[in-house]
Design a protein around this motif. Structure first.
Motif, PDB file in Angstrom:
ATOM      1  N   TYR A  11     -11.729  45.041  56.582  1.00  0.00           N
ATOM      2  CA  TYR A  11     -10.559  45.086  57.453  1.00  0.00           C
ATOM      3  C   TYR A  11     -10.999  44.972  58.912  1.00  0.00           C
ATOM      4  CZ  TYR A  11      -6.078  46.380  59.386  1.00  0.00           C
ATOM      5  OH  TYR A  11      -4.890  46.372  60.076  1.00  0.00           O
ATOM      6  N   SER A  13      -9.871  45.675  62.299  1.00  0.00           N
ATOM      7  CA  SER A  13      -8.815  46.453  62.954  1.00  0.00           C
ATOM      8  C   SER A  13      -8.349  45.822  64.267  1.00  0.00           C
ATOM      9  CB  SER A  13      -9.275  47.891  63.189  1.00  0.00           C
ATOM     10  OG  SER A  13     -10.449  47.913  63.969  1.00  0.00           O
ATOM     11  N   HIS A  48     -10.592  56.468  48.116  1.00  0.00           N
ATOM     12  CA  HIS A  48     -10.268  55.113  47.689  1.00  0.00           C
ATOM     13  C   HIS A  48      -8.988  55.075  46.859  1.00  0.00           C
ATOM     14  CE1 HIS A  48     -12.630  56.855  44.418  1.00  0.00           C
ATOM     15  NE2 HIS A  48     -11.972  56.046  43.608  1.00  0.00           N
ATOM     16  N   THR A  61      -9.802  49.772  47.081  1.00  0.00           N
ATOM     17  CA  THR A  61      -9.693  49.806  48.537  1.00  0.00           C
ATOM     18  C   THR A  61     -10.345  51.103  48.997  1.00  0.00           C
ATOM     19  OG1 THR A  61      -7.621  48.566  48.450  1.00  0.00           O
ATOM     20  CG2 THR A  61      -8.121  49.708  50.510  1.00  0.00           C
ATOM     21  N   ASP A  63     -11.907  53.664  52.074  1.00  0.00           N
ATOM     22  CA  ASP A  63     -11.628  54.032  53.457  1.00  0.00           C
ATOM     23  C   ASP A  63     -12.789  54.742  54.130  1.00  0.00           C
ATOM     24  OD1 ASP A  63      -8.989  53.023  53.643  1.00  0.00           O
ATOM     25  OD2 ASP A  63      -8.272  54.707  52.466  1.00  0.00           O
ATOM     26  N   ARG A  67     -12.909  49.933  56.695  1.00  0.00           N
ATOM     27  CA  ARG A  67     -12.168  49.762  55.441  1.00  0.00           C
ATOM     28  C   ARG A  67     -12.679  48.543  54.712  1.00  0.00           C
ATOM     29  NH1 ARG A  67      -6.028  49.810  55.804  1.00  0.00           N
ATOM     30  NH2 ARG A  67      -6.294  50.197  53.602  1.00  0.00           N
ATOM     31  N   ARG A  69     -12.418  46.315  50.777  1.00  0.00           N
ATOM     32  CA  ARG A  69     -11.663  46.084  49.552  1.00  0.00           C
ATOM     33  C   ARG A  69     -12.530  45.233  48.627  1.00  0.00           C
ATOM     34  NH1 ARG A  69      -5.612  44.336  50.834  1.00  0.00           N
ATOM     35  NH2 ARG A  69      -6.618  42.454  51.581  1.00  0.00           N
TER      36      ARG A  69
END
Length: 75
Positions: A11, A13, A48, A61, A63, A67, A69
């Motif tokens: 991810y 951000s 997760h 997913t 965290d 992050r 996935r």
């Protein structure tokens, strides 16, 4: 054992979107996906969520500070 192709997204951000990690693609054999992920993290998995798509793809997913996935698609 089941065989999976595993892909990872990270991810971003700043951009507010998921980006494919082109440097990470693996083919694995396992009966315990969570155990395999824990080995990649050298221990306990961070918080997760697990989802399954209609096509059978299993998505974890995670965290941690960044992050991530992971997509497990069975061969």
């Amino acid at each position: 054992m089941k065989e999976y192709e595993v892909m990872r997204e990270i991810y971003n951000s700043c951009a507010g979107k998921w980006e494919l990690d082109n440097a990470f693609t693996r083919e694995i054999e396992t009966d315990d996906i969570e155990k395999e992920l824990a080995a990649w993290y050298s221990g306990k998995l961070p918080p997760h969520q697990v989802d399954t798509r209609p096509d059978g793809t299993i998505i974890y997913t995670l965290d941690p500070p960044t992050r991530e996935r992971y997509f497990f698609s069975e061969f």
